[in-house]
Design a protein around this motif. Structure first.
Motif, PDB file in Angstrom:
ATOM      1  N   LEU A 131       0.921  -1.129  -0.023  1.00  0.00           N
ATOM      2  CA  LEU A 131      -0.173  -0.035   0.027  1.00  0.00           C
ATOM      3  C   LEU A 131       0.894   1.245   0.061  1.00  0.00           C
ATOM      4  N   PHE A 132       1.940   1.187   0.816  1.00  0.00           N
ATOM      5  CA  PHE A 132       2.835   2.301   0.738  1.00  0.00           C
ATOM      6  C   PHE A 132       3.355   2.455  -0.278  1.00  0.00           C
ATOM      7  N   ARG A 133       3.721   1.686  -1.318  1.00  0.00           N
ATOM      8  CA  ARG A 133       4.274   1.817  -2.620  1.00  0.00           C
ATOM      9  C   ARG A 133       3.086   2.125  -3.596  1.00  0.00           C
ATOM     10  N   GLY A 134       1.902   2.211  -3.251  1.00  0.00           N
ATOM     11  CA  GLY A 134       0.923   2.367  -4.456  1.00  0.00           C
ATOM     12  C   GLY A 134       0.394   1.084  -5.067  1.00  0.00           C
ATOM     13  N   LYS A 135       0.623   0.095  -4.619  1.00  0.00           N
ATOM     14  CA  LYS A 135       0.148  -1.297  -5.332  1.00  0.00           C
ATOM     15  C   LYS A 135      -0.511  -1.883  -4.460  1.00  0.00           C
ATOM     16  N   LYS A 136      -1.297  -2.987  -4.845  1.00  0.00           N
ATOM     17  CA  LYS A 136      -2.220  -3.860  -4.257  1.00  0.00           C
ATOM     18  C   LYS A 136      -2.108  -5.536  -4.780  1.00  0.00           C
ATOM     19  N   ILE A 164      -5.834 -10.749  -5.782  1.00  0.00           N
ATOM     20  CA  ILE A 164      -5.723 -12.100  -5.336  1.00  0.00           C
ATOM     21  C   ILE A 164      -6.418 -12.864  -6.808  1.00  0.00           C
ATOM     22  N   LEU A 165      -7.372 -12.293  -7.239  1.00  0.00           N
ATOM     23  CA  LEU A 165      -7.888 -12.979  -8.436  1.00  0.00           C
ATOM     24  C   LEU A 165      -6.650 -13.413  -9.512  1.00  0.00           C
ATOM     25  N   ARG A 166      -6.003 -12.396  -9.764  1.00  0.00           N
ATOM     26  CA  ARG A 166      -4.998 -12.780 -10.847  1.00  0.00           C
ATOM     27  C   ARG A 166      -3.639 -13.260 -10.184  1.00  0.00           C
ATOM     28  N   ASN A 167      -3.600 -13.234  -8.976  1.00  0.00           N
ATOM     29  CA  ASN A 167      -2.275 -13.617  -7.932  1.00  0.00           C
ATOM     30  C   ASN A 167      -1.086 -12.690  -8.314  1.00  0.00           C
ATOM     31  N   ARG A 168      -1.285 -11.468  -8.455  1.00  0.00           N
ATOM     32  CA  ARG A 168      -0.024 -10.606  -8.587  1.00  0.00           C
ATOM     33  C   ARG A 168      -0.367  -9.217  -8.093  1.00  0.00           C
ATOM     34  N   ILE A 169       0.768  -8.408  -8.123  1.00  0.00           N
ATOM     35  CA  ILE A 169       0.831  -7.075  -7.626  1.00  0.00           C
ATOM     36  C   ILE A 169       0.135  -6.103  -8.781  1.00  0.00           C
ATOM     37  N   ASP A 170      -0.846  -5.410  -8.342  1.00  0.00           N
ATOM     38  CA  ASP A 170      -1.172  -4.476  -9.289  1.00  0.00           C
ATOM     39  C   ASP A 170      -1.328  -3.081  -8.936  1.00  0.00           C
ATOM     40  N   HIS A 171      -1.236  -2.029  -9.722  1.00  0.00           N
ATOM     41  CA  HIS A 171      -1.413  -0.728  -9.294  1.00  0.00           C
ATOM     42  C   HIS A 171      -2.556  -0.315  -8.778  1.00  0.00           C
ATOM     43  N   ASN A 172      -2.648   0.636  -7.765  1.00  0.00           N
ATOM     44  CA  ASN A 172      -4.164   0.728  -7.312  1.00  0.00           C
ATOM     45  C   ASN A 172      -4.078   2.311  -6.759  1.00  0.00           C
ATOM     46  N   TYR A 173      -5.034   3.064  -6.992  1.00  0.00           N
ATOM     47  CA  TYR A 173      -5.091   4.262  -6.722  1.00  0.00           C
ATOM     48  C   TYR A 173      -5.882   4.335  -5.217  1.00  0.00           C
ATOM     49  N   PHE A 174      -5.159   4.805  -4.297  1.00  0.00           N
ATOM     50  CA  PHE A 174      -5.776   4.757  -2.920  1.00  0.00           C
ATOM     51  C   PHE A 174      -5.953   6.291  -2.804  1.00  0.00           C
ATOM     52  N   LYS A 175      -7.017   6.447  -1.813  1.00  0.00           N
ATOM     53  CA  LYS A 175      -7.509   7.839  -1.267  1.00  0.00           C
ATOM     54  C   LYS A 175      -6.414   8.358  -0.333  1.00  0.00           C
ATOM     55  N   LEU A 176      -6.471   9.621   0.086  1.00  0.00           N
ATOM     56  CA  LEU A 176      -5.192  10.037   0.970  1.00  0.00           C
ATOM     57  C   LEU A 176      -5.306   9.457   2.169  1.00  0.00           C
ATOM     58  N   ASP A 177      -6.609   9.581   2.946  1.00  0.00           N
ATOM     59  CA  ASP A 177      -6.659   9.077   4.381  1.00  0.00           C
ATOM     60  C   ASP A 177      -6.372   7.438   4.266  1.00  0.00           C
ATOM     61  N   GLN A 178      -6.481   6.639   3.138  1.00  0.00           N
ATOM     62  CA  GLN A 178      -6.109   5.304   3.295  1.00  0.00           C
ATOM     63  C   GLN A 178      -4.668   5.301   3.408  1.00  0.00           C
ATOM     64  N   LEU A 179      -3.830   5.991   2.452  1.00  0.00           N
ATOM     65  CA  LEU A 179      -2.634   6.120   2.453  1.00  0.00           C
ATOM     66  C   LEU A 179      -2.164   6.454   3.795  1.00  0.00           C
TER      67      LEU A 179
END
Lengths: 182, 610
Positions: B431-436, B439-454
């Motif tokens: 999450l810190f790097r901006g990725k998530k 589980i479906l594809r079993n890989r690390i994907d880029h994700n747009y987090f909101k500021l409070d989530q980060l």
């Protein structure tokens, strides 16, 4: 009746060996022995090491450890036994080829202080590979100690996961072996 | 072309005896074998009889000559051998006889894909000539005695028969004993007893191996009982296998030996049932040894039960109660000068202390009270006298496992906490790097987090990072405790395995008569044109191969780099005990055979013996 040839191998090899080839007059049995040159010298050196080690052992025991007579005898015997197991004669390997029957590899690595015939009788490890298990005798190249390439002779055995290695020799032995086996 | 002639060594003395006669050597030669000399007879006896195939005269020697003259112009080479005595089960074999049925367990580790090239090479048409001449010769050699007997029967005039009075008397007495009615009663009674015992053993074994609660995996005692039950189930099968072929030593085979086809009588050789013979007697001997070992140790323990229980009480009390308690308290107070999080460490140490006290009051304390220990030791030693040392040892191992149950729970608790912490840390780091983690594809994907989530995620990440050393210290401590208990259990289980599966029979055979466990042949050159055929016994390291494999497997499970990885990640050690010791069960068939299938074979067999 038998042909004996002695061949010295490449001078680049650190330990020099000489090859003895005996063949029966009718071509039935071919026996190739790899004898290390300086065999007797090396053996004498090993014998000397064993003797020296035992004598030093006796002296240290007499000086530092107080034991009864049987205890001393026992410990001297153990030291002698252990040393003679570590410093042995240099290995002599023999390959015997019997026409249509198979190949036999024999390694003799006896104790230093015993005579050669005794060693050959009691300390020989033999392995007989019957003809229907031998697929072929091949020469392979391999890496040794990182980057040195050597040729080695090996027997392919059916239903086995490993090559049976024979001594590292040149092509002369290879052609003699195939002629004798088939 | 070289022709090999097999020459039995006992004929040399006969040769010296008949030295002043012109002699002929008679040999047998079947289809696709070489000549094997059966006998030496003086030439004058042969003038009256002509020999027909497969017997022929292979060589002649005149009186006073030193060497034999063989027939045609081919080159001859004699191979000398001592005739193997089939009655005491000596024979030649090109490959080592299989002492265990290792086919089911060990070969699964060999990857077949690695050797496809080799198989392709072997199937090349150049290597398709299968020359098994030597094998056929050796089979012929093994049946030398039978061939000699049928040769003697056919050509009476060449031999003088000597009547052995004592042997005939012995056989007459034996025949009389066999046909008494007492033997009939005893044999039927034995058959019924054996059948009932096997039925009980079969049901016990299937109960212990029930698919839903595999008791065998949990308790060593259950495994030991299961092993004994399976051995009992297998005894009648082995007995039948051995005795079906028992006739080979006593009477000559019924097949006509002058036929040319040498492959007919391959099944008569002892090679097939010999491993079962060795295994059967090995098991019987080991069980008897086991009981005597149990009696010795049991009586020793019984006599010194007081002292032993006192020492044990002190030792176990210290190591299972005082030591964990002390270390847990010290862990909450900055152990080794490392400053841990005070609140969390205090919380953990109070939790574990509470569990230690609870377990001490509930089961550890009562179990190691001196009187209870004394009573337990006495009971175990008496049981060991009756059922064998392995039984007593397995009870001790189970008792120890119950005693250290609280350490097992600590290990599981702390490993779960540690594992969860690691997983959450990893996810928050993504999450810190901006990725998530997808589980479906079993890989690390880029994700747009909101500021409070980060922000929240990063704060949690930092908190968990600083709390990690505390959890790590507790986890390491309890893992080392658990490893120590596992080591003790492994040690005791190895002793049980040694007692259960030691290759005693094979070792003693190797000492007494190496020709009875052939592991290959040796051909030595005696002189020009003479070879010496000897049987090479099985190497001792071969006999202990199941143990070596077991040790390697155990090393792989408990001491390898895989284990370090598991410890690092906080995953638990799971061992399927049955699979681990499967390799030692290799002297038994994989599932016990139901007695009903061959019950009707047992009773007529025993009655048939007279």
């Amino acid at each position: 009746m038998s042909i004996i040839e002695s061949i010295s191998l490449e001078p680049l090899m650190r330990q020099r060996y000489s090859l003895e080839i005996h063949q029966n007059s009718n071509g039935g049995i071919l026996r190739i022995t790899m004898v290390p040159t300086w065999n007797t010298n090396k053996n004498a050196m090993n014998l000397l090491i064993v003797a020296l080690g035992t004598i030093t052992g006796i002296f240290t025991l007499a000086r530092y450890v107080q034991l009864s007579n049987t205890g001393q005898l026992f410990s001297i015997a153990t030291i002698f036994f252990l040393l003679s197991l570590i410093f042995r004669r240099p290995t002599m390997e023999t390959l015997t080829v019997l026409a249509n029957y198979g190949v036999q590899i024999r390694k003799v690595r006896g104790l230093a202080f015993l005579p050669r015939s005794f060693n050959r009788h009691w300390f020989a490890e033999t392995e007989f590979i019957p003809r229907d298990q031998v697929v072929d005798v091949v020469i392979n190249e391999g890496f040794v100690r990182g980057f040195q390439v050597i040729f080695y002779l090996a027997v392919l055995v059916k239903e086995s996961t490993k090559l049976r290695l024979l001594f590292a020799v040149c092509k002369h032995v290879f052609s003699l072996t195939t002629r004798a086996l088939y | 072309m070289v022709v090999y002639i097999f020459w039995p060594k006992h004929l040399k003395s006969k040769e010296l005896h008949l030295n002043d006669d012109n002699m002929c050597a008679i040999s047998i030669c079947l289809q696709s074998t070489d000549h094997i000399v059966l006998d030496i007879v003086p030439r004058r006896l042969l003038e009256k009889e002509a020999l027909s195939a497969p017997y022929s005269i292979i060589g002649t020697k005149n009186s006073g000559e030193a060497n034999w003259k063989f027939g045609e112009a081919n080159d001859y080479c004699t191979i000398e051998f001592y005739v193997p005595n089939l009655k005491v089960l000596q024979f030649f074999s090109l490959e080592p006889i299989p002492l265990t049925q290792l086919g089911n367990a060990a070969n699964t580790t060999v990857k077949k894909a690695d050797y496809k090239n080799f198989e392709k090479l072997c199937n090349h048409p150049r290597y398709q000539s299968h020359d098994d001449r030597l094998r056929r010769n050796l089979s012929l050699l093994n049946l030398f005695d039978s061939h000699h007997e049928s040769f003697v029967k056919r050509y009476h005039s060449l031999h003088i028969k000597s009547v052995n009075v004592s042997a005939r008397l012995g056989t007459m007495m034996r025949k009389k004993c066999r046909s008494s009615s007492l033997r009939n009663i005893v044999s039927t009674f034995t058959v019924h007893l054996v059948v009932n015992m096997v039925k009980v053993a079969y049901s016990v074994s299937s109960f212990l191996n029930w698919r839903y609660t595999q008791l065998v995996n949990i308790s060593v005692l259950a495994q030991q009982i299961d092993l004994r039950a399976q051995q009992i189930c297998y005894f009648p099968v082995q007995y039948l296998l051995i005795n079906e072929h028992h006739s080979i030593g006593k009477t000559p085979p019924k097949i006509e030996f002058s036929s040319e086809d040498s492959s007919q009588w391959k099944e008569e050789l002892p090679c097939k049932y010999y491993p079962d013979y060795i295994r059967f007697y090995n098991t019987v001997w080991l069980i008897l040894n086991d009981i005597s070992f149990g009696m010795i140790v049991g009586s020793l323990v019984y006599d010194h039960a007081d002292q032993i229980s006192m020492h044990l009480h002190r030792a176990i009390g210290f190591s299972l109660y005082h030591f964990p308690k002390a270390i847990t308290i010290s862990l909450s107070n900055n152990p080794l000068g490392i400053k841990l999080n005070h609140e969390l460490a205090k919380f953990f140490s109070e939790l574990f202390l509470w569990v230690i006290e609870f377990s001490n009051v509930l089961f550890v304390g009562p179990m190691i009270e001196i009187n209870n220990l004394k009573c337990f030791l006495r009971v175990v030693s008496q049981l060991g006298c009756v059922f064998g040392g392995t039984f007593a040892l397995s009870i001790i191992v189970d008792y120890f496992a119950i005693l250290t149950f609280h350490i097992y729970t600590f290990h599981r608790i702390s490993s779960k906490l540690y594992h969860w912490q690691l997983v959450i840390l990893l996810s928050l780091f993504h999450l810190f790097r901006g990725k998530k983690n997808n589980i479906l594809r079993n890989r690390i994907d880029h994700n747009y987090f909101k500021l409070d989530q980060l922000l929240l995620g990063t704060i949690f990440f930092i908190i968990l990072v600083f709390l990690l050393p505390t959890v790590l210290m507790f986890y390491l401590f309890f893992t080392t405790l658990r490893m120590v208990t596992i080591d003790v259990e492994i040690f005791l289980e190895s002793i049980i395995a040694l007692l259960n599966h030691f290759p005693l029979f094979a070792l003693l055979l190797r000492l007494k008569d190496p020709k009875r466990i052939p592991g290959g042949i040796t051909m030595n050159e005696l002189g020009p044109g003479r070879l010496d055929l000897k049987s090479k016994p099985i190497k001792i390291s071969e006999m202990f191969k199941p143990f070596v494999l077991l040790m390697e497997q155990m090393k792989d499970i408990y001491f390898s780099s895989k284990t370090s990885r598991q410890i690092f990640l906080g995953l638990p050690f799971v061992t399927h005990r049955r699979k681990l010791y499967q390799i030692l069960y290799s002297s038994l068939p994989s599932t016990p055979i139901d007695i009903r299938t061959f019950r009707n074979k047992l009773s007529p067999h025993i009655k048939k013996k007279d």
